[in-house]
Each structure stands twice: as structure tokens, then as C-alpha cells.
Design an enzyme around this catalytic site. Structure first.
Site, PDB file in Angstrom:
ATOM      1  N   HIS A 175       0.566  -1.989   0.488  1.00 50.13           N
ATOM      2  CA  HIS A 175       0.091   0.070   0.272  1.00 50.13           C
ATOM      3  C   HIS A 175       0.629   1.322   0.243  1.00 50.13           C
ATOM      4  O   HIS A 175       1.421   1.961   1.009  1.00 50.13           O
ATOM      5  CB  HIS A 175      -0.597  -0.123   0.995  1.00 50.13           C
ATOM      6  CG  HIS A 175      -2.236   1.265   1.032  1.00 50.13           C
ATOM      7  ND1 HIS A 175      -2.456   1.648  -0.062  1.00 50.13           N
ATOM      8  CD2 HIS A 175      -2.958   0.978   2.090  1.00 50.13           C
ATOM      9  CE1 HIS A 175      -3.863   2.190   0.473  1.00 50.13           C
ATOM     10  NE2 HIS A 175      -3.715   2.167   1.730  1.00 50.13           N
ATOM     11  N   TYR A 180       0.023   7.222   2.484  1.00 49.91           N
ATOM     12  CA  TYR A 180       0.429   6.659   4.194  1.00 49.91           C
ATOM     13  C   TYR A 180       2.503   6.772   4.056  1.00 49.91           C
ATOM     14  O   TYR A 180       2.456   7.182   2.272  1.00 49.91           O
ATOM     15  CB  TYR A 180      -0.436   5.745   3.878  1.00 49.91           C
ATOM     16  CG  TYR A 180      -1.714   5.238   4.591  1.00 49.91           C
ATOM     17  CD1 TYR A 180      -2.631   6.229   5.457  1.00 49.91           C
ATOM     18  CD2 TYR A 180      -2.960   4.832   3.999  1.00 49.91           C
ATOM     19  CE1 TYR A 180      -3.825   6.050   5.746  1.00 49.91           C
ATOM     20  CE2 TYR A 180      -4.184   4.855   4.358  1.00 49.91           C
ATOM     21  CZ  TYR A 180      -4.270   5.466   5.114  1.00 49.91           C
ATOM     22  OH  TYR A 180      -6.222   6.176   5.377  1.00 49.91           O
ATOM     23  N   ARG A 322     -18.095   0.568  -2.085  1.00 50.66           N
ATOM     24  CA  ARG A 322     -19.259   0.521  -1.446  1.00 50.66           C
ATOM     25  C   ARG A 322     -20.637  -0.106  -2.192  1.00 50.66           C
ATOM     26  O   ARG A 322     -20.634  -1.026  -1.852  1.00 50.66           O
ATOM     27  CB  ARG A 322     -18.749   2.069  -1.674  1.00 50.66           C
ATOM     28  CG  ARG A 322     -18.997   2.720  -0.525  1.00 50.66           C
ATOM     29  CD  ARG A 322     -18.798   4.185  -1.122  1.00 50.66           C
ATOM     30  NE  ARG A 322     -17.723   4.722  -2.168  1.00 50.66           N
ATOM     31  CZ  ARG A 322     -17.303   6.160  -2.440  1.00 50.66           C
ATOM     32  NH1 ARG A 322     -17.989   6.727  -1.438  1.00 50.66           N
ATOM     33  NH2 ARG A 322     -16.373   6.112  -3.561  1.00 50.66           N
TER      34      ARG A 322
END
Length: 355
Positions: A175, A180, A322
Site C-alpha cells: 500500500h 500513507y 462500496r
């Protein structure tokens, strides 16, 4: 034949289709350990016949978690928690991946529904670290990592990848998106270092390059390796698609098999025009110019939309988030909508009995 439901083979792993479940934070782990919630969540997704389920951002060390409710894989005990979900998914011919992560300056939060953002030490919080001592809006100032700490984290990513493969994960993803830790190094909006890990493009990507090499060496040659990146910061002076094309080509030479193309996350007020297919052009640019497989993600909700993305060559697979939460059997729905006959998911033992 539907492009969306054409199998895809990467290294020695064959995915039954190109409908993939995107990693989605659940905030339901306890001290990094997943439990009944994740078994039910991942199991439900597996019964919907996707090609791949990518487990949410999982800290390679405890301090790498986003929140006190996020999972980690810093030792065998934490890794073993995933085995039940992996075995169940495999019984349905669904592949499992894990997104190995370190949240950097975005770490040590409470869960989204708690009444305050940052976790105190008494609540299980910790001191966040980053490329530089600059804070994300509304977060405490992190401590800048030392060079020795950066090199130690590279080893931690490799060790986590080894554990993940040992317990049965089919795919490893690094990731490096959404503001991040790796993104905190390669984006000029966040990295203010003046040593070998900051300043130039080559220095700013060094941490990700070194870690990619270490992870690729730590896992079997047969195991696919993905990297999720933010293709653009959506901000003046930030990382952009040209940088991403260049980085993706370099990652390919290191044995990365696929770029999971997302965007944003560097700053809180980026002007992002989020609408259906808004990130698909980034996937197409990287796929075409870097000559590497890509996935598209972000507001992909309709079967015809996903089919068009694959059939037009804009991506090799689509990640849905979603839409999968709303309907964990979205792949079955999409197959019906597109007029494709696929086998209803049955355990392999049951399928053999019926055949």
C-alpha cells in the site's frame, strides 16, 4: 464473451474473473487481531464469486495501523487469524490478497464513530512517524524516521509478506497510496527530507523501491505482487500522472505484476472531481505507457461500466468497494445483467459431489 468474466492469469495464479473486491477498512480488530466480524465480512464477499478479495490495509508493525481498530500482521499469531477466511475463500475458488501497509503520519486514530479523532496512549495510541515532521490537517506532528528506522521497516514489510504467504494469501499488495507512509516519501507535498530519502525524484521513491525489492525477494516467484499508488495528488506542485507512469515502469522491472491505481490522500483540501470513472484515465495511462497490468478503482458501480473499462483496455481488472458492501454478490448480479452464465459458488467438495 464478457471481458469482465474472462479469467486472468498473473504468474501462476488464475483469477476466475476480473471483478475484484477492493480493500476496505472495517475498524473491527482488537489489538490488531481480526475476529468474528472479519470472518463474516470476508466470508460473505467470498460467496459472491469475485475473482479476488483484497484484505484491508494491514499494519506490518503495530504502529503501522491506521487506527486502534485496524488489523496487523506483525507476528505469526496475527497472521494465523486470517487462515479461516482464506481457506473458506479458496473452497469457493476465490483468491485472497492482503494489502500490507504503514499509515505513517495518519496513524494512531480512534475508530470513525468514536467521539474524538486521535487515540491517547491509554486508549492504545502511539507516536506517529513519517518522512518528515509535518502533520496532516488536524493530526499531531509526527516524528521523522531515521535512516536506520526506514531500513528496519523495509525488513518488516518483507517479513510480513513472508507470513502472509505462509498462511495462504495468493497475492501481496504494498500500500503506497492515499497519503500513507510510502506516499509520504514520494510526494513532494509531504517529504521535506534532505538526505538520501528526500529531495530528488530518485531519492523520494527510494524507500518504496528498496521495500519492493525486499518483498519480491521474500515471496515465491510464483506469487503475484501488486502496488497501490496514488496516481496524482490533485494539487499544484504535487505528485502527478507523469511521475506515476515513470514509477510504474520502474516497479515493473523489479518484479511488480500490477499497479492498483488510485489517487489523492496527500492533503486534506485537494480538489478532486470524484465521479464515475474519475480515476480510470490514470489506469489507462499507466497500463499503456508503463506496459504493466493495472486495476481501476473508484465509483465503479454498474456492470456495463465495469465491462466497458475492461473491454476497452483501460484496466485489466476492476476493484469495487462500496458497491460490494451494498451487495456482496455483485459479481453474480453483474453476470446476470451482462448475460453471462457462471457457476454459482459452491464449496469445491460440494461441487465435486454434484459433478
Amino acid at each position: 464473451m464478457s471481458a469482465l468474466f474472462t479469467p486472468l492469469k498473473i504468474r501462476e495464479t488464475q483469477f476466475q474473473n476480473r471483478v475484484w473486491v477492493s480493500p476496505m477498512c472495517q475498524y473491527q480488530a482488537t489489538d490488531g487481531h481480526i475476529g468474528a466480524w472479519h470472518q463474516a465480512h470476508l466470508g460473505a464477499l467470498a460467496t459472491g464469486a469475485p475473482g479476488l478479495i483484497m484484505v484491508e490495509a494491514t499494519g506490518i508493525v503495530p504502529e503501522g495501523r491506521i487506527s486502534i481498530g485496524c488489523p496487523s500482521i506483525e507476528d505469526d499469531a496475527h497472521a494465523n487469524n486470517f487462515m479461516q477466511a482464506i481457506d473458506f475463500a479458496h473452497s469457493l475458488n476465490v483468491k485472497m490478497g492482503i494489502q500490507l501497509a504503514h499509515a505513517g503520519r495518519k496513524a494512531s486514530t480512534m475508530r470513525p464513530w468514536d467521539d474524538h479523532r486521535m487515540a491517547t496512549p491509554a486508549e492504545g495510541g502511539w507516536q506517529a512517524t513519517s518522512s518528515s515532521a509535518t502533520a496532516f490537517e488536524g493530526y499531531p506532528i509526527p516524528r521523522a524516521l531515521t535512516i536506520d528506522e526506514i531500513k528496519e521497516l523495509t525488513k518488516d514489510f518483507a517479513a510480513a509478506a513472508t507470513r502472509a504467504v505462509k498462511v495462504g494469501f495468493d497475492v501481496i499488495e504494498i500500500h503506497a497510496a492515499h497519503g500513507y507512509l510510502f506516499h509520504q516519501f514520494y510526494s513532494p507535498l509531504m517529504n521535506q527530507r534532505t538526505d538520501e530519502y528526500g529531495g530528488s525524484y530518485e531519492n523520494s521513491i527510494r524507500f518504496l523501491i528498496e521495500t519492493t525489492k525486499a518483498v519480491r525477494s521474500a515471496i515465491p516467484a510464483t506469487t503475484p505482487l501488486f502496488v497501490r499508488i496514488s496516481a496524482t495528488d490533485w494539487a499544484e506542485g504535487g505528485w502527478d500522472i507523469n511521475d506515476s507512469v515513470k514509477l510504474s515502469a520502474e516497479l515493473k522491472t523489479l518484479g511488480v505484476d500490477l499497479i492498483d491505481v488510485s489517487s489523492g490522500g496527500a492533503i486534506h483540501n485537494a480538489k478532486i472531481d470524484a465521479k464515475p470513472d474519475f480515476q480510470v484515465p490514470f489506469s489507462q495511462a499507466i497500463r499503456t505507457q508503463s506496459q504493466i497490468a493495472t486495476t481501476a478503482v473508484g465509483l465503479i458501480t454498474e456492470p456495463e461500466q465495469a465491462e466497458s473499462i475492461i473491454s476497452s483496455g483501460q484496466a485489466d481488472a476492476v476493484f469495487l468497494a462500496r458497491a460490494m458492501l451494498r451487495n456482496p454478490r455483485w459479481a453474480l448480479y453483474a453476470a446476470e445483467k451482462l448475460g453471462v452464465k457462471i457457476a454459482w459458488p459452491l464449496s469445491l467438495d460440494r461441487a465435486r459431489t454434484l459433478s
